[in-house]
Design an enzyme around this catalytic site. Structure first.
Site, PDB file in Angstrom:
ATOM      1  N   GLY A 154       0.835  -1.191   0.000  1.00  0.00           N
ATOM      2  CA  GLY A 154       0.000   0.000   0.000  1.00  0.00           C
ATOM      3  C   GLY A 154       0.874   1.246   0.000  1.00  0.00           C
ATOM      4  O   GLY A 154       2.010   1.237  -0.495  1.00  0.00           O
ATOM      5  N   ILE A 156       2.522   2.851   2.374  1.00  0.00           N
ATOM      6  CA  ILE A 156       3.806   2.739   3.072  1.00  0.00           C
ATOM      7  C   ILE A 156       4.745   1.811   2.318  1.00  0.00           C
ATOM      8  O   ILE A 156       5.920   2.138   2.103  1.00  0.00           O
ATOM      9  CB  ILE A 156       3.598   2.253   4.515  1.00  0.00           C
ATOM     10  N   ALA A 236       5.217  -2.841  10.638  1.00  0.00           N
ATOM     11  CA  ALA A 236       3.756  -2.899  10.488  1.00  0.00           C
ATOM     12  C   ALA A 236       3.095  -3.215  11.829  1.00  0.00           C
ATOM     13  O   ALA A 236       2.870  -2.324  12.647  1.00  0.00           O
ATOM     14  CB  ALA A 236       3.378  -3.911   9.411  1.00  0.00           C
ATOM     15  N   ARG A 237       2.799  -4.478  12.070  1.00  0.00           N
ATOM     16  CA  ARG A 237       2.182  -4.920  13.318  1.00  0.00           C
ATOM     17  C   ARG A 237       2.907  -6.157  13.839  1.00  0.00           C
ATOM     18  O   ARG A 237       3.281  -7.056  13.057  1.00  0.00           O
ATOM     19  CB  ARG A 237       0.704  -5.245  13.104  1.00  0.00           C
ATOM     20  N   GLU A 266       3.455  -5.660  23.556  1.00  0.00           N
ATOM     21  CA  GLU A 266       4.141  -4.380  23.733  1.00  0.00           C
ATOM     22  C   GLU A 266       3.738  -3.749  25.058  1.00  0.00           C
ATOM     23  O   GLU A 266       2.579  -3.849  25.458  1.00  0.00           O
ATOM     24  CB  GLU A 266       3.801  -3.444  22.565  1.00  0.00           C
ATOM     25  N   HIS A 285       7.734   0.761  18.571  1.00  0.00           N
ATOM     26  CA  HIS A 285       6.489   1.066  17.845  1.00  0.00           C
ATOM     27  C   HIS A 285       6.375   2.577  17.658  1.00  0.00           C
ATOM     28  O   HIS A 285       5.363   3.197  17.978  1.00  0.00           O
ATOM     29  CB  HIS A 285       5.270   0.515  18.587  1.00  0.00           C
ATOM     30  N   ALA A 287       7.770   4.159  14.598  1.00  0.00           N
ATOM     31  CA  ALA A 287       8.165   4.522  13.233  1.00  0.00           C
ATOM     32  C   ALA A 287       7.292   5.622  12.637  1.00  0.00           C
ATOM     33  O   ALA A 287       7.735   6.382  11.782  1.00  0.00           O
ATOM     34  CB  ALA A 287       8.128   3.287  12.330  1.00  0.00           C
TER      35      ALA A 287
END
Length: 310
Positions: A154, A156, A236-237, A266, A285, A287
């Site tokens: 996508g 990103i 991402a995740r 996290e 987390h 970015a």
């Protein structure tokens, strides 16, 4: 006066500023106090008398949405990811969900490049050593001429690919929603299968949204297909990567290293096995936390709320 629940940590960090901004819109803010995000039970304890929600990665389940009726009209999610919200239930119950798609393309892509450079040239490892009085000179590899395998293509993913193309990398990608080649700075990025990503890429970078279908898309089976020289980057995740399988691959030297901005749990525990590897670069987390991107999302999130609540 309409009440708005604020639970995203980005606005909570500037509570005075956004308390005023929300009141200027003639809403009454209700401030939550999450650690990172609200659990389902914490959400249940707060909903029922709110009309709007400036949400973070809160666990907004069908039960939460049902408890929030009939008042809740809109969830304005801070950021892009909406995987923590039961979208099907929201649609069924008539609660609008809005976010800020593509807002973090530049910010996240730049951090992804950091992980690639740090891993390929041992930069963090050198930094740690120099601070102790050492003067190491490990030989790294250049990005030029290497192959980047993107999982997710996508906004990103495409921006990451553009930047790596400028370094002279070739780009392949796996994305069920993007099936055509894309031209980036005069070079084509080619769609391939997930197996081809594992088998061909020198650096594999995850930049896709998270859902139940791609949970642990990078798992033990996948990691047994990559070459020992391959590096993994995840911006991402966390749950996209089976963390236990990744640790096993690192221990077995079946991959060359990993750059991780996100994790399955996290914050990452200080005693987690990932902290023991010199060839792993860890993030928090963060970015997406570029100033221009954050300011845009702040305003867009308030706009999304106001468009629905009026």
């Amino acid at each position: 006066m309409k009440k708005v629940l604020v639970s995203n940590i980005m606005m909570l960090k500037e509570k005075d500023r956004f308390d005023k901004a929300i009141r200027d819109l003639e809403y009454d803010p209700v401030w939550a106090a999450p650690d990172q995000f609200l659990s389902e039970q914490e959400c249940l304890d707060l909903v029922g008398e709110i009309d709007g929600w400036l949400a973070g990665d809160d666990r907004i389940t069908a039960s939460v949405l049902e408890a929030a009726l009939p008042r809740l009209k809109v969830i304005a999610k801070w950021g892009t990811g909406i995987d923590s919200i039961d979208l099907e239930a929201a649609k069924r119950l008539g609660v609008e969900v809005k976010n800020s798609p593509a807002a973090f393309a530049n910010a996240v892509a730049e951090v992804a490049i950091h992980y690639m450079l740090s891993l390929s040239r041992n930069l963090v490892e050198i930094d740690r050593a120099v601070r102790t009085g050492a003067w190491p000179k490990p030989q790294g590899i250049e990005l030029t001429g290497r192959t980047l395998g993107m999982i997710g293509f996508g906004a990103i993913g495409q921006r990451i690919a553009e930047l790596t193309t400028a370094f002279g990398m070739d780009v392949i990608f796996f994305d069920p929603f993007q099936k055509d080649a894309k031209q980036l700075l005069g070079k084509d990025a080619h769609p391939v299968s997930l197996d081809e990503i594992a088998e061909r890429a020198d650096i594999i970078c995850l930049a896709c949204s998270y859902n139940t279908d791609n949970h642990h898309i990078v798992n033990d089976e996948f990691l047994h297909k990559v070459r020992p020289s391959t590096m993994i980057v995840n911006v991402a995740r966390g749950p996209l990567v089976d963390q236990a399988a990744l640790v096993s691959a690192l221990k077995g030297k079946r991959i060359a290293g990993a750059g991780l901005d996100v994790f399955e749990t996290e914050p990452l525990d200080k005693n987690d096995a990932l902290t023991t590897f010199e060839n792993v670069v860890l993030g928090s987390h963060n970015a997406n936390n570029g100033r221009a991107a954050v300011e845009y999302v702040h305003q867009n999130t308030l706009n999304n709320l106001h468009k629905v609540l009026g």
